[in-house]
Design a protein around this motif. Structure first.
Motif, PDB file in Angstrom:
ATOM      1  N   UNK A 334       0.037 -23.403  -0.240  1.00 40.01           N
ATOM      2  CA  UNK A 334      -1.238 -24.126  -0.178  1.00 40.01           C
ATOM      3  C   UNK A 334      -2.233 -23.490   0.782  1.00 40.01           C
ATOM      4  N   UNK A 335      -1.780 -22.512   1.564  1.00 44.05           N
ATOM      5  CA  UNK A 335      -2.640 -21.878   2.560  1.00 44.05           C
ATOM      6  C   UNK A 335      -3.441 -20.742   1.904  1.00 44.05           C
ATOM      7  N   UNK A 336      -4.780 -20.802   1.942  1.00 44.56           N
ATOM      8  CA  UNK A 336      -5.591 -19.732   1.338  1.00 44.56           C
ATOM      9  C   UNK A 336      -5.264 -18.345   1.892  1.00 44.56           C
ATOM     10  N   UNK A 337      -4.824 -18.287   3.144  1.00 50.64           N
ATOM     11  CA  UNK A 337      -4.496 -16.983   3.739  1.00 50.64           C
ATOM     12  C   UNK A 337      -3.327 -16.329   3.013  1.00 50.64           C
ATOM     13  N   UNK A 338      -2.414 -17.144   2.491  1.00 50.60           N
ATOM     14  CA  UNK A 338      -1.288 -16.593   1.744  1.00 50.60           C
ATOM     15  C   UNK A 338      -1.777 -15.905   0.480  1.00 50.60           C
ATOM     16  N   UNK A 339      -2.721 -16.518  -0.193  1.00 54.82           N
ATOM     17  CA  UNK A 339      -3.284 -15.908  -1.390  1.00 54.82           C
ATOM     18  C   UNK A 339      -3.928 -14.564  -1.105  1.00 54.82           C
ATOM     19  N   UNK A 340      -4.600 -14.455   0.031  1.00 55.72           N
ATOM     20  CA  UNK A 340      -5.222 -13.187   0.422  1.00 55.72           C
ATOM     21  C   UNK A 340      -4.155 -12.123   0.642  1.00 55.72           C
ATOM     22  N   UNK A 341      -3.069 -12.508   1.324  1.00 55.76           N
ATOM     23  CA  UNK A 341      -1.974 -11.574   1.562  1.00 55.76           C
ATOM     24  C   UNK A 341      -1.339 -11.106   0.260  1.00 55.76           C
ATOM     25  N   UNK A 342      -1.107 -12.039  -0.668  1.00 49.91           N
ATOM     26  CA  UNK A 342      -0.476 -11.683  -1.928  1.00 49.91           C
ATOM     27  C   UNK A 342      -1.343 -10.733  -2.740  1.00 49.91           C
ATOM     28  N   UNK A 343      -2.630 -10.963  -2.742  1.00 47.59           N
ATOM     29  CA  UNK A 343      -3.535 -10.073  -3.465  1.00 47.59           C
ATOM     30  C   UNK A 343      -3.515  -8.668  -2.854  1.00 47.59           C
ATOM     31  N   UNK A 344      -3.516  -8.613  -1.519  1.00 43.52           N
ATOM     32  CA  UNK A 344      -3.476  -7.315  -0.851  1.00 43.52           C
ATOM     33  C   UNK A 344      -2.151  -6.614  -1.117  1.00 43.52           C
ATOM     34  N   UNK A 345      -1.053  -7.372  -1.102  1.00 47.39           N
ATOM     35  CA  UNK A 345       0.260  -6.788  -1.359  1.00 47.39           C
ATOM     36  C   UNK A 345       0.338  -6.222  -2.773  1.00 47.39           C
ATOM     37  N   UNK A 346      -0.161  -6.984  -3.738  1.00 47.23           N
ATOM     38  CA  UNK A 346      -0.125  -6.540  -5.136  1.00 47.23           C
ATOM     39  C   UNK A 346      -0.842  -5.209  -5.298  1.00 47.23           C
ATOM     40  N   UNK A 347      -2.030  -5.101  -4.720  1.00 49.37           N
ATOM     41  CA  UNK A 347      -2.808  -3.864  -4.831  1.00 49.37           C
ATOM     42  C   UNK A 347      -2.119  -2.712  -4.107  1.00 49.37           C
ATOM     43  N   UNK A 348      -1.586  -2.980  -2.915  1.00 48.74           N
ATOM     44  CA  UNK A 348      -0.953  -1.916  -2.130  1.00 48.74           C
ATOM     45  C   UNK A 348       0.319  -1.408  -2.800  1.00 48.74           C
ATOM     46  N   UNK A 349       1.130  -2.318  -3.319  1.00 51.68           N
ATOM     47  CA  UNK A 349       2.379  -1.892  -3.950  1.00 51.68           C
ATOM     48  C   UNK A 349       2.104  -1.027  -5.175  1.00 51.68           C
ATOM     49  N   UNK A 350       1.094  -1.398  -5.961  1.00 49.15           N
ATOM     50  CA  UNK A 350       0.732  -0.577  -7.118  1.00 49.15           C
ATOM     51  C   UNK A 350       0.253   0.804  -6.677  1.00 49.15           C
ATOM     52  N   UNK A 351      -0.603   0.838  -5.667  1.00 50.94           N
ATOM     53  CA  UNK A 351      -1.144   2.106  -5.195  1.00 50.94           C
ATOM     54  C   UNK A 351      -0.039   3.014  -4.655  1.00 50.94           C
ATOM     55  N   UNK A 352       0.865   2.465  -3.858  1.00 52.96           N
ATOM     56  CA  UNK A 352       1.917   3.265  -3.228  1.00 52.96           C
ATOM     57  C   UNK A 352       2.909   3.792  -4.265  1.00 52.96           C
ATOM     58  N   UNK A 353       3.266   2.935  -5.214  1.00 50.39           N
ATOM     59  CA  UNK A 353       4.219   3.353  -6.258  1.00 50.39           C
ATOM     60  C   UNK A 353       3.610   4.464  -7.108  1.00 50.39           C
ATOM     61  N   UNK A 354       2.367   4.264  -7.550  1.00 52.90           N
ATOM     62  CA  UNK A 354       1.720   5.244  -8.419  1.00 52.90           C
ATOM     63  C   UNK A 354       1.419   6.547  -7.678  1.00 52.90           C
ATOM     64  N   UNK A 355       1.157   6.443  -6.382  1.00 49.92           N
ATOM     65  CA  UNK A 355       0.892   7.658  -5.600  1.00 49.92           C
ATOM     66  C   UNK A 355       2.117   8.565  -5.566  1.00 49.92           C
ATOM     67  N   UNK A 356       3.298   7.983  -5.380  1.00 55.00           N
ATOM     68  CA  UNK A 356       4.503   8.813  -5.322  1.00 55.00           C
ATOM     69  C   UNK A 356       4.862   9.359  -6.701  1.00 55.00           C
ATOM     70  N   UNK A 357       4.716   8.548  -7.728  1.00 53.98           N
ATOM     71  CA  UNK A 357       4.993   9.042  -9.086  1.00 53.98           C
ATOM     72  C   UNK A 357       4.071  10.218  -9.407  1.00 53.98           C
ATOM     73  N   UNK A 358       2.796  10.074  -9.057  1.00 55.00           N
ATOM     74  CA  UNK A 358       1.854  11.157  -9.304  1.00 55.00           C
ATOM     75  C   UNK A 358       2.172  12.400  -8.498  1.00 55.00           C
ATOM     76  N   UNK A 359       2.556  12.220  -7.229  1.00 57.43           N
ATOM     77  CA  UNK A 359       2.878  13.367  -6.386  1.00 57.43           C
ATOM     78  C   UNK A 359       4.117  14.098  -6.900  1.00 57.43           C
ATOM     79  N   UNK A 360       5.113  13.356  -7.349  1.00 50.39           N
ATOM     80  CA  UNK A 360       6.312  13.979  -7.922  1.00 50.39           C
ATOM     81  C   UNK A 360       5.969  14.722  -9.212  1.00 50.39           C
ATOM     82  N   UNK A 361       5.092  14.118 -10.026  1.00 44.85           N
ATOM     83  CA  UNK A 361       4.694  14.770 -11.276  1.00 44.85           C
ATOM     84  C   UNK A 361       4.021  16.114 -10.994  1.00 44.85           C
ATOM     85  N   UNK A 362       3.319  16.203  -9.861  1.00 45.19           N
ATOM     86  CA  UNK A 362       2.694  17.468  -9.491  1.00 45.19           C
ATOM     87  C   UNK A 362       3.692  18.577  -9.259  1.00 45.19           C
TER      88      UNK A 362
END
Length: 442
Positions: A334-362
């Protein structure tokens, strides 16, 4: 037949008790075949019906299993130790744990007092506020929310479901490579695992069909954030899986959507197909990846029969989920701050995962991970790769504990790997492979 002398008695109860004692004392070993009903009946001087009743009781208690023409055999012992991870060596960057980044987890502050209705745990096992939040959570993704209940973590829910639906010796279709704790759990319950290969879109239909043909009575799969492969079920794959399951309406389908709160991709769940979906189903969702691994609360949506059986077993075991825990979850959600954290986590996890996949593909290195906190990298020699990265300061997970029959690989948790670090890790990975190219095949 030697085993017939380990069993005695003149009534069904005495015969089943003597057989169970023989198993407990080691005079009958796991996998050992019991005498055919008529053979044992003749040896004991009783009717075949008496022995048949005794064997039925032994099956009900999980002491023996029946394997068609293979006869009645002593059930395998429940052992679950082989897939535990090794200790992380000191001084290494740990990318093997599969855990979320603590920076995106809210502070856990339990309530200082409980609401009045929470004092009557058995009359009110679920807080109304949390139950409604859970229904909304499922509803947003189209998962039917008519029946919702709680459990202590995803494995707690899955264990209870498999225990009430199956008997020792029954088979469960699981993903390969798959969640190592689930593989341990199936074995600990005395059940058999039937491996179903996965690719980037989830379970492969032909593998599921083979498992059902082999007698699978339950299927457990991740619709997204699959561990360890990072698969996410596509709309096309969902239709293919539904077509396979249409011929097995009695099979229980369990989805573990543990990454729901921090997976930004679409959910293609088998449970959202309406009348085309499985008749017996459950979807479990935890908050361990979003609110904290120590917050052992899970929501489960399911069909009415599954709900009744799960909650009946819950009532006579733990009884209910701690209301202190439930109130803590309600406050966080129910805390709005939790929603902010979850949104940031979702974006960061996608970015970090895709960054390593891309770097390995290189570097020409194939990696898999459409969703979740991990990626899977196929290799020829897991130990050599793990040790090569260890010498360069990284610790990753050898794939052996996630696999049944699938090809080797390593799992890398990218949740705490900053995107800027991906090029160095990919370079070190490539160097580990070139240390002995004849070993790895690169």
């Amino acid at each position: 037949m030697a085993t017939q002398y380990a069993i005695h008695g003149s009534t069904a109860r005495e015969i089943s008790a003597s057989a169970e004692n023989a198993v407990a004392e080691g005079r009958l070993q796991a996998g050992e075949t019991l005498p055919p009903v008529r053979v044992l009946a003749e040896a004991l001087g009783v009717s075949p019906g008496t022995v048949a009743t005794a064997y039925k009781e032994l099956r009900r208690r999980g002491v023996v299993v029946t394997r068609g023409r293979g006869g009645t055999v002593v059930a395998p012992a429940a052992v679950a130790t082989s897939r535990r991870p090794p200790r992380v060596p000191e001084g290494l960057r740990n990318l093997a744990g599969g855990h979320p980044d603590p920076a995106f987890l809210p502070d856990l502050v339990p309530p200082d007092r409980l609401t009045p209705y929470a004092l009557s745990h058995r009359r009110s096992p679920r807080m109304p506020e949390l139950e409604e939040l859970a229904r909304e959570w499922f509803r947003r993704d189209g998962v039917p929310d008519a029946q919702v209940t709680f459990a202590h973590g995803a494995l707690d829910a899955v264990a209870r479901l498999l225990s009430v639906e199956l008997r020792p010796g029954d088979a469960v279709a699981v993903e390969d490579p798959g969640f190592h704790h689930l593989l341990d759990l199936v074995q600990a319950l005395g059940l058999r695992t039937l491996a179903v290969p996965v690719d980037d879109e989830g379970m492969r239909p032909e593998g599921l069909r083979a498992a059902l043909t082999a007698g699978a009575r339950a299927v457990v799969l991740f619709p997204r954030s699959q561990i360890p492969y990072g698969a996410r079920v596509s709309a096309e794959r969902r239709e293919e899986l539904l077509a396979v399951l249409a011929g097995a309406p009695e099979v229980l389908v369990v989805e573990d959507d543990g990454g729901a709160a921090v997976d930004g991709g679409p959910l293609c769940s088998l449970t959202t197909a309406g009348e085309r979906g499985p008749a017996r189903w459950a979807q479990v969702r935890t908050v361990s990846k979003s609110l904290g691994p120590d917050l052992r609360w899970t929501a489960m949506a399911c069909d009415a029969t599954t709900l009744a059986r799960h909650d009946a077993r819950l009532l006579v075991t733990s009884g209910w989920i701690s209301h202190v825990l439930q109130e803590t979850v309600v406050r966080l959600l129910a805390d709005p701050a939790t929603g902010v954290l979850l949104a940031a986590a979702t974006a960061a996890y996608d970015e970090r995962r895709e960054a390593l996949i891309g770097a390995l593909a290189g570097h020409g290195i194939e990696a898999h991970g459409r969703s979740g906190l991990n990626i899977w990298v196929p290799v020829r020699d897991e130990s050599a790769v793990v040790n090569g990265l260890r010498s360069r300061g990284w610790w990753v997970a050898a794939g052996a504990r996630f696999r049944i029959a699938s090809a080797p690989g390593v799992r890398i948790t990218t949740a705490e790997l900053d995107a800027a670090e991906a090029p160095r890790l990919a370079s070190d990975f490539a160097a580990s492979l070139t240390d002995a190219p004849e070993t790895y095949g690169y």
